[in-house]
Design an enzyme around this catalytic site. Structure first.
Site, PDB file in Angstrom:
ATOM      1  N   ASN A 215       0.869  -1.178   0.000  1.00 25.51           N
ATOM      2  CA  ASN A 215       0.000   0.000   0.000  1.00 25.51           C
ATOM      3  C   ASN A 215       0.905   1.227   0.000  1.00 25.51           C
ATOM      4  OD1 ASN A 215      -1.767   2.056   0.437  1.00 25.51           O
ATOM      5  ND2 ASN A 215      -2.469   1.364   2.442  1.00 25.51           N
TER       6      ASN A 215
ATOM      7  N   LYS B 294       0.164   4.299  -0.337  1.00 32.36           N
ATOM      8  CA  LYS B 294      -0.447   5.491   0.280  1.00 32.36           C
ATOM      9  C   LYS B 294      -0.150   6.733  -0.583  1.00 32.36           C
ATOM     10  CE  LYS B 294      -0.175   3.084   4.654  1.00 32.36           C
ATOM     11  NZ  LYS B 294      -0.106   3.107   6.112  1.00 32.36           N
TER      12      LYS B 294
ATOM     13  N   HIS C 163      -9.399   1.149   4.531  1.00 32.55           N
ATOM     14  CA  HIS C 163      -8.143   1.324   5.271  1.00 32.55           C
ATOM     15  C   HIS C 163      -8.388   2.224   6.482  1.00 32.55           C
ATOM     16  CE1 HIS C 163      -4.073   2.427   6.339  1.00 32.55           C
ATOM     17  NE2 HIS C 163      -3.711   1.309   5.734  1.00 32.55           N
TER      18      HIS C 163
ATOM     19  N   GLU D  34      -6.821   4.598   7.640  1.00 35.70           N
ATOM     20  CA  GLU D  34      -6.619   6.039   7.378  1.00 35.70           C
ATOM     21  C   GLU D  34      -7.852   6.634   6.698  1.00 35.70           C
ATOM     22  OE1 GLU D  34      -2.892   5.432   5.389  1.00 35.70           O
ATOM     23  OE2 GLU D  34      -2.076   4.736   7.297  1.00 35.70           O
TER      24      GLU D  34
ATOM     25  N   GLU E  88      -5.621  -5.125  10.056  1.00 37.79           N
ATOM     26  CA  GLU E  88      -4.579  -4.147  10.370  1.00 37.79           C
ATOM     27  C   GLU E  88      -4.903  -3.463  11.701  1.00 37.79           C
ATOM     28  OE1 GLU E  88      -2.434  -2.867   6.477  1.00 37.79           O
ATOM     29  OE2 GLU E  88      -4.120  -1.526   6.820  1.00 37.79           O
TER      30      GLU E  88
ATOM     31  N   GLY F 196       2.361   1.975  10.882  1.00 41.11           N
ATOM     32  CA  GLY F 196       3.319   3.078  10.797  1.00 41.11           C
ATOM     33  C   GLY F 196       3.965   3.418  12.124  1.00 41.11           C
TER      34      GLY F 196
ATOM     35  N   SER G  32       3.348  -2.469  10.252  1.00 38.61           N
ATOM     36  CA  SER G  32       4.793  -2.522  10.516  1.00 38.61           C
ATOM     37  C   SER G  32       5.435  -3.865  10.146  1.00 38.61           C
ATOM     38  CB  SER G  32       5.083  -2.164  11.977  1.00 38.61           C
ATOM     39  OG  SER G  32       4.664  -0.844  12.252  1.00 38.61           O
TER      40      SER G  32
HETATM   41  P1  13P Z   1       3.079   0.150   7.698  1.00 39.45           P
HETATM   42  O1  13P Z   1       3.580  -1.145   7.095  1.00 39.45           O
HETATM   43  O2  13P Z   1       3.857   1.348   7.243  1.00 39.45           O
HETATM   44  O3  13P Z   1       2.914   0.045   9.183  1.00 39.45           O
HETATM   45  O4  13P Z   1       1.594   0.376   7.101  1.00 39.45           O
HETATM   46  C1  13P Z   1       0.688  -0.656   7.129  1.00 39.45           C
HETATM   47  C2  13P Z   1      -0.491  -0.282   6.327  1.00 39.45           C
HETATM   48  O5  13P Z   1      -1.201   0.637   6.661  1.00 39.45           O
HETATM   49  C3  13P Z   1      -0.747  -1.025   5.090  1.00 39.45           C
HETATM   50  O6  13P Z   1      -2.001  -0.723   4.574  1.00 39.45           O
END
Ligand code: 13P
Length: 252
Positions: free
Chosen positions: A9, A11, A97, A99, A169, A175, A215
């Site tokens: 992803n 982003k 997601h 976010e 997730e 993150g 992560s």
């Molecule tokens: P990270 O791997 O940067 O923690 O992000 C995970 C994520 O949000 C994948 O959609």
């Protein structure tokens, strides 16, 4: 047998030039891998989807969108529809997601509509969900996850699940550098599979790929992916580095 999946992803990162370099880099890194039972997916931003599709014409790497609007078309300035994505050749869309849920107020009800729109356009939904830190601390994580699944997906027919990939997730692991332990991931994935089996059938539950996200790095991927109900990962930060993404794919 369930497919293994490693999805990146991206982003809101990297421009057109960097997108080409990253795709070239991933191809180079994974050239010698046997990916017979593994899908590799990348998800660039909307503006780079067409070029990513062209750059992956030779196969192996699939391209997903990160989001889409639930309506067919209309006065929704700035939004992109399922039909638009399908028309350029996108076959998968990340939906829900954390976010999107947190910053764009996407509720379970909206996500249910988005899933419907994805499926109506014969695409696949990579459906994300997961609890907040406070949910886990208060011991409500199973309840929260069950509600997220039920509210956004359990109106579907059993047959629809062949076009659904689940991505658990936990928000506290995204993150943050903090990963769920392999045991925590397995415990939740097993619970998710059981929840699907209870609502539908064991066949539906056994057929669905459940990815872990939060992560995931080369250093921890192997252990997380070794768990029985973890069928792969949805990778954020580490998917932007060809060597790291490739190392994670190798761990599957
Ligand atoms: P990270 O791997 O940067 O923690 O992000 C995970 C994520 O949000 C994948 O959609």
């Amino acid at each position: 047998m369930r497919k293994k999946i490693v999805a990146g992803n991206w982003k809101m990162n990297i421009n057109a030039t960097e997108t080409k370099a990253l795709i070239d880099g991933i191809y180079q890194e994974i050239a010698s891998y046997d990916l017979t039972n593994t899908r590799v997916i990348i998800s660039p931003s909307y503006v780079n989807l067409s070029s990513a599709l062209a750059l992956t014409e030779k196969g192996i790497i699939e391209v997903a969108a990160q989001n889409m609007h639930q309506a067919k078309s209309g006065a929704f300035t700035g939004e992109v529809s399922a039909d638009m994505l399908q028309a350029i050749g996108v076959k998968s869309v990340i939906i829900g997601h954390s976010e999107r849920r947190a910053y764009f107020m996407e509720s379970d009800a909206i996500l249910a509509e988005k899933v419907n729109a994805v499926l109506a356009n014969n695409m696949e939904a990579i459906f994300c969900f997961g609890e907040l830190l406070e949910d886990r601390k208060s011991g409500n994580h199973f309840k929260v996850v069950a509600a997220q699944l039920s509210n956004a997906l359990f109106h579907l027919q059993a047959n629809d699940f062949k076009n659904i990939v689940l991505a658990y997730e936990p928000v506290w692991a995204i993150g943050t550098g903090e990963t769920a332990s392999p045991e925590q991931a397995q415990e939740m994935h097993e619970f998710i599979r059981k929840t699907i089996a209870d609502r539908y059938t064991k066949d539906v539950a056994d057929g669905i790929s459940i990815l872990y996200g939060g992560s995931v790095k080369p250093a921890n991927a192997n252990e997380i992916f070794s768990k029985e109900d973890v069928d792969g990962g949805l990778i954020g930060g580490a998917s932007l580095k060809p060597a790291d993404f490739a190392a994670i794919i190798k761990s599957i």
